[in-house]
Design an enzyme around this catalytic site. Structure first.
Site, PDB file in Angstrom:
ATOM      1  N   HIS A 161       0.836  -1.191   0.000  1.00  0.00           N
ATOM      2  CA  HIS A 161       0.000   0.000   0.000  1.00  0.00           C
ATOM      3  C   HIS A 161       0.875   1.248   0.000  1.00  0.00           C
ATOM      4  O   HIS A 161       2.077   1.175   0.224  1.00  0.00           O
ATOM      5  CB  HIS A 161      -0.908   0.020   1.242  1.00  0.00           C
ATOM      6  CG  HIS A 161      -0.154   0.148   2.522  1.00  0.00           C
ATOM      7  ND1 HIS A 161       0.538  -0.910   3.091  1.00  0.00           N
ATOM      8  CD2 HIS A 161       0.039   1.203   3.347  1.00  0.00           C
ATOM      9  CE1 HIS A 161       1.112  -0.505   4.213  1.00  0.00           C
ATOM     10  NE2 HIS A 161       0.831   0.780   4.387  1.00  0.00           N
TER      11      HIS A 161
ATOM     12  N   ASP B 121       0.676   5.239   1.800  1.00  0.00           N
ATOM     13  CA  ASP B 121      -0.025   5.944   2.872  1.00  0.00           C
ATOM     14  C   ASP B 121      -0.732   7.154   2.283  1.00  0.00           C
ATOM     15  O   ASP B 121      -0.117   7.929   1.556  1.00  0.00           O
ATOM     16  CB  ASP B 121       0.959   6.388   3.955  1.00  0.00           C
ATOM     17  CG  ASP B 121       1.626   5.207   4.647  1.00  0.00           C
ATOM     18  OD1 ASP B 121       1.017   4.117   4.690  1.00  0.00           O
ATOM     19  OD2 ASP B 121       2.754   5.370   5.143  1.00  0.00           O
TER      20      ASP B 121
ATOM     21  N   HIS C 266       4.780   0.202   0.012  1.00  0.00           N
ATOM     22  CA  HIS C 266       5.518  -0.626   0.959  1.00  0.00           C
ATOM     23  C   HIS C 266       4.608  -1.702   1.539  1.00  0.00           C
ATOM     24  O   HIS C 266       3.397  -1.671   1.349  1.00  0.00           O
ATOM     25  CB  HIS C 266       6.131   0.238   2.071  1.00  0.00           C
ATOM     26  CG  HIS C 266       5.138   1.107   2.786  1.00  0.00           C
ATOM     27  ND1 HIS C 266       4.615   2.267   2.231  1.00  0.00           N
ATOM     28  CD2 HIS C 266       4.560   0.994   4.000  1.00  0.00           C
ATOM     29  CE1 HIS C 266       3.766   2.825   3.085  1.00  0.00           C
ATOM     30  NE2 HIS C 266       3.710   2.064   4.162  1.00  0.00           N
TER      31      HIS C 266
ATOM     32  N   ARG D 161       7.579  -8.277  15.402  1.00  0.00           N
ATOM     33  CA  ARG D 161       7.935  -6.941  14.907  1.00  0.00           C
ATOM     34  C   ARG D 161       6.936  -5.963  15.507  1.00  0.00           C
ATOM     35  O   ARG D 161       5.729  -6.207  15.514  1.00  0.00           O
ATOM     36  CB  ARG D 161       7.869  -6.896  13.383  1.00  0.00           C
ATOM     37  CG  ARG D 161       8.157  -5.516  12.806  1.00  0.00           C
ATOM     38  CD  ARG D 161       8.092  -5.520  11.280  1.00  0.00           C
ATOM     39  NE  ARG D 161       8.096  -4.177  10.754  1.00  0.00           N
ATOM     40  CZ  ARG D 161       9.177  -3.428  10.572  1.00  0.00           C
ATOM     41  NH1 ARG D 161      10.370  -3.918  10.875  1.00  0.00           N
ATOM     42  NH2 ARG D 161       9.083  -2.210  10.092  1.00  0.00           N
TER      43      ARG D 161
END
Length: 190
Positions: A64, A66, A121, A131
């Site tokens: 996607h 942002d 990303h 993570r």
């Protein structure tokens, strides 16, 4: 985070020779700014789960861009973040718990008339450890009109690549689309 985002945006404006230099940062500093801070947790997957995917990478968060103006990301020292190159190949961003990763958002791409590009990303799951990502999304007020800055159009003798829209219109459109869709396409001028 807001202060750092504003400093970065003011440096970008200076680099583009835009005056006043707070042309982008004032949108985030506005009391009605639609900015947010999010924490994402990606637990490790067990090795049995990978067999279900025939060795393919497990996606923690799909590809996607942002939609906001700018994103500042910091994570623990765990790999997983990848960016897409122009040719569509994905490259891993080395983890660094002491650094911030800055993403240009769709809104900044429009305001700079494509001089800065929104970064596609994604995050891959990790089988070793969790993570944890902390992201500040700098967004304008919902009523803010987003379009290429007139000063950039005059300097480059370039036509506007995008139709003007409000942040509310774009946000509504973005959240109705699939994550991986090019959400700017419906606002591009043909």
């Amino acid at each position: 985070m807001k202060k750092m985002a504003c400093e970065i945006l003011e440096m970008l404006a200076e680099g583009l020779k835009i005056h006043p230099k707070n042309v982008f940062s004032k949108l985030i500093m506005d009391e009605k700014s639609d900015s947010l801070f999010r924490i994402n947790h990606y637990p490790p997957y067990c090795s049995d789960e990978i067999q279900e995917f025939n060795g393919r990478n497990l996606i923690g968060f799909g590809e996607h861009t942002d939609p906001q103006i700018i994103s500042l990301l910091r994570s623990n020292n765990t790999c997983g973040l990848q960016i897409s190159l122009v040719d569509g190949h994905w490259i891993s961003v080395p983890p660094d718990q002491n650094s911030f990763f800055i993403n240009v958002g769709d809104s900044l791409q429009v305001m700079t008339n494509g001089r800065f590009k929104s970064v596609k990303h994604r995050v891959l799951a990790n089988n070793v450890k969790s993570r944890l990502s902390m992201i500040y999304f700098g967004g304008p007020p919902l009523s803010e009109k987003i379009g290429p800055l007139p000063s950039l159009l005059m300097k480059g003798d370039q036509d506007s690549l995008y139709k003007e829209f409000t942040w509310f219109e774009y946000k509504k459109s973005a959240y109705k689309s699939r994550l991986a869709d090019n959400r700017l396409v419906q606002f591009e001028k043909v």
